[in-house]
Design a protein around this motif. Structure first.
Motif, PDB file in Angstrom:
ATOM      1  N   ILE A 116      26.927   8.224 -37.695  1.00  0.00           N
ATOM      2  CA  ILE A 116      25.683   7.268 -37.193  1.00  0.00           C
ATOM      3  C   ILE A 116      25.945   5.921 -37.240  1.00  0.00           C
ATOM      4  N   THR A 176      32.237  11.949 -33.433  1.00  0.00           N
ATOM      5  CA  THR A 176      31.356  12.180 -32.473  1.00  0.00           C
ATOM      6  C   THR A 176      30.419  10.941 -33.034  1.00  0.00           C
ATOM      7  N   ARG A 177      29.667  10.271 -32.435  1.00  0.00           N
ATOM      8  CA  ARG A 177      28.811   9.184 -32.781  1.00  0.00           C
ATOM      9  C   ARG A 177      27.384   9.205 -32.367  1.00  0.00           C
ATOM     10  N   PHE A 178      26.426   8.991 -32.846  1.00  0.00           N
ATOM     11  CA  PHE A 178      25.085   8.835 -32.579  1.00  0.00           C
ATOM     12  C   PHE A 178      24.358   7.476 -33.057  1.00  0.00           C
ATOM     13  N   ASP A 196      21.401  12.060 -45.570  1.00  0.00           N
ATOM     14  CA  ASP A 196      22.671  11.687 -45.475  1.00  0.00           C
ATOM     15  C   ASP A 196      23.329  10.993 -46.866  1.00  0.00           C
ATOM     16  N   ALA A 220      22.192  14.277 -34.555  1.00  0.00           N
ATOM     17  CA  ALA A 220      23.355  13.947 -35.228  1.00  0.00           C
ATOM     18  C   ALA A 220      23.577  15.460 -36.161  1.00  0.00           C
ATOM     19  N   HIS A 221      22.284  15.573 -36.579  1.00  0.00           N
ATOM     20  CA  HIS A 221      22.158  16.742 -37.839  1.00  0.00           C
ATOM     21  C   HIS A 221      22.258  18.103 -36.849  1.00  0.00           C
ATOM     22  N   GLN A 272      18.887   8.555 -33.387  1.00  0.00           N
ATOM     23  CA  GLN A 272      19.233   9.883 -33.004  1.00  0.00           C
ATOM     24  C   GLN A 272      19.818  10.585 -33.890  1.00  0.00           C
ATOM     25  N   THR A 273      19.322  10.391 -35.250  1.00  0.00           N
ATOM     26  CA  THR A 273      19.953  11.088 -36.400  1.00  0.00           C
ATOM     27  C   THR A 273      19.523  12.660 -36.355  1.00  0.00           C
ATOM     28  N   VAL A 294      30.778  13.928 -37.720  1.00  0.00           N
ATOM     29  CA  VAL A 294      29.385  13.033 -36.883  1.00  0.00           C
ATOM     30  C   VAL A 294      29.410  11.925 -37.622  1.00  0.00           C
TER      31      VAL A 294
END
Length: 340
Positions: free
Chosen positions: A335, A311-313, A62, A321-322, A317-318, A333
């Motif tokens: 994180i 949208t959050r993670f 990222d 997210a991907h 939970q990366t 998105v």
């Protein structure tokens, strides 16, 4: 520290959460405690092997994020511990990334967050906002930099105004004084583009796009920020002004396009292709400075009410997210990495 790393290309399950030593900054580097990381299409493509970037023995992921500097290396004089910052290209030709609690990166890839600007906004900049800045500053007649009124009197067409780059292009062009026209594919996306600040929104599936754009810009479009050059080549040729420019930053819809040569040379059209990773340090520095100025003016908000749903993670939970970005989720998105 907790860090997301991968050692092989592949699906999102190659990403793993590991404990790693907190890195130390070297000369010209800073260490940032990351509050929020962001996922871009190039992040999952790089992980999957689609960009051709070599993998080190172990690679972070990222590019973009925001947080607080907690250490600086020798030679860094314009940044200090305690500075709130936004980061860009932190995983490009470096082993780090922002999907980890601390990252070390070149000081040239860090910019200060103005007072009152959230980490969510800071993390949402990077690749999309800097790409948008570059696209808006390649026109034959300039400007090379963005500021209020820099695009006054110009009409900009943003293809795909509900995407992250499109959203940033709308906001930056609006801040710089342009009249902004954008194309979208649905009423829901039209609402987002309107919230971002577009003056005219055209649903290319329902409307006569050429007629609508020509009605909004009788003298033609000066600059197109283009995500899908193959699909939109005919439309762009029909709406461009003399000496119009098309800034292409993606290949959605195909790698090959057909152009009407006679019409394009009759209009003195300029096609400018761009990739943020290779534009060079001067263009990156200009983008970072102008975007930071726009932030100080409150010109780059995020969230659904500003046209960019979030949208959050959590960090662990990366991979999900991907997957969300790869599957085309609308908006940004983010994180949540650590409390800062």
């Amino acid at each position: 520290m907790r860090a997301i790393v991968f050692s092989d290309n592949g699906a999102s399950d190659v990403l793993r959460l590991e404990e790693r030593p907190i890195p130390e900054p070297g000369a010209g580097e800073v260490r940032v405690r990351i509050a929020v990381s962001a996922v871009n299409p190039t992040d999952w493509k790089n992980r999957a092997g689609g960009t051709g970037a070599p993998i080190r023995h172990e690679q972070g992921t990222d590019q973009d994020g925001a947080g607080v500097i907690d250490a600086v290396g020798p030679g860094v004089t314009d940044l200090a511990p305690g500075d709130r910052v936004w980061l860009f290209l932190t995983a490009y030709q470096q082993p780090g990334g922002t999907a980890q609690e601390y990252t070390v990166t070149s000081a040239e890839r860090v910019a200060k967050l103005p007072d009152g600007v959230s980490f969510d906004i800071g993390a949402s900049l990077g690749v999309p906002a800097m790409t948008a800045h570059r696209a808006l500053t390649v026109h034959e007649g300039g400007p090379a930099r963005l500021a209020p009124d820099a695009l006054a009197g110009r009409t900009v067409l943003v293809a795909g105004g509900a995407g992250a780059v499109g959203h940033a292009a709308i906001q930056l062009a609006h801040w710089a004084g342009a009249t902004v026209v954008t194309t979208v594919s649905s009423d829901a996306k039209a609402a987002l583009a309107t919230s971002a600040g577009a003056d005219v929104v055209v649903n290319y599936r329902d409307d006569d796009a050429v007629a609508r754009i020509r009605s909004a810009a009788p003298d033609g479009i000066d600059l197109v920020v283009e995500v899908s050059p193959a699909k939109n080549a005919e439309l762009n040729a029909a709406v461009l002004a003399n000496h119009g420019s098309i800034a292409v930053y993606a290949n959605d819809g195909g790698d090959r396009m057909t152009l009407d040569v006679r019409r394009h040379f009759a209009l003195n059209v300029r096609y400018q292709f761009l990739l943020l990773y290779t534009v060079g340090p001067e263009a990156l520095a200009a983008a970072a400075a102008d975007i930071t100025a726009a932030l100080a003016d409150g010109a780059l908000p995020v969230g659904e009410e500003a046209g960019l749903p979030i949208t959050r993670f959590p960090l662990d939970q990366t991979a999900a997210a991907h997957d969300a970005v790869e599957n085309g989720v609308v908006g940004k998105v983010l994180i949540d990495v650590a409390a800062v």
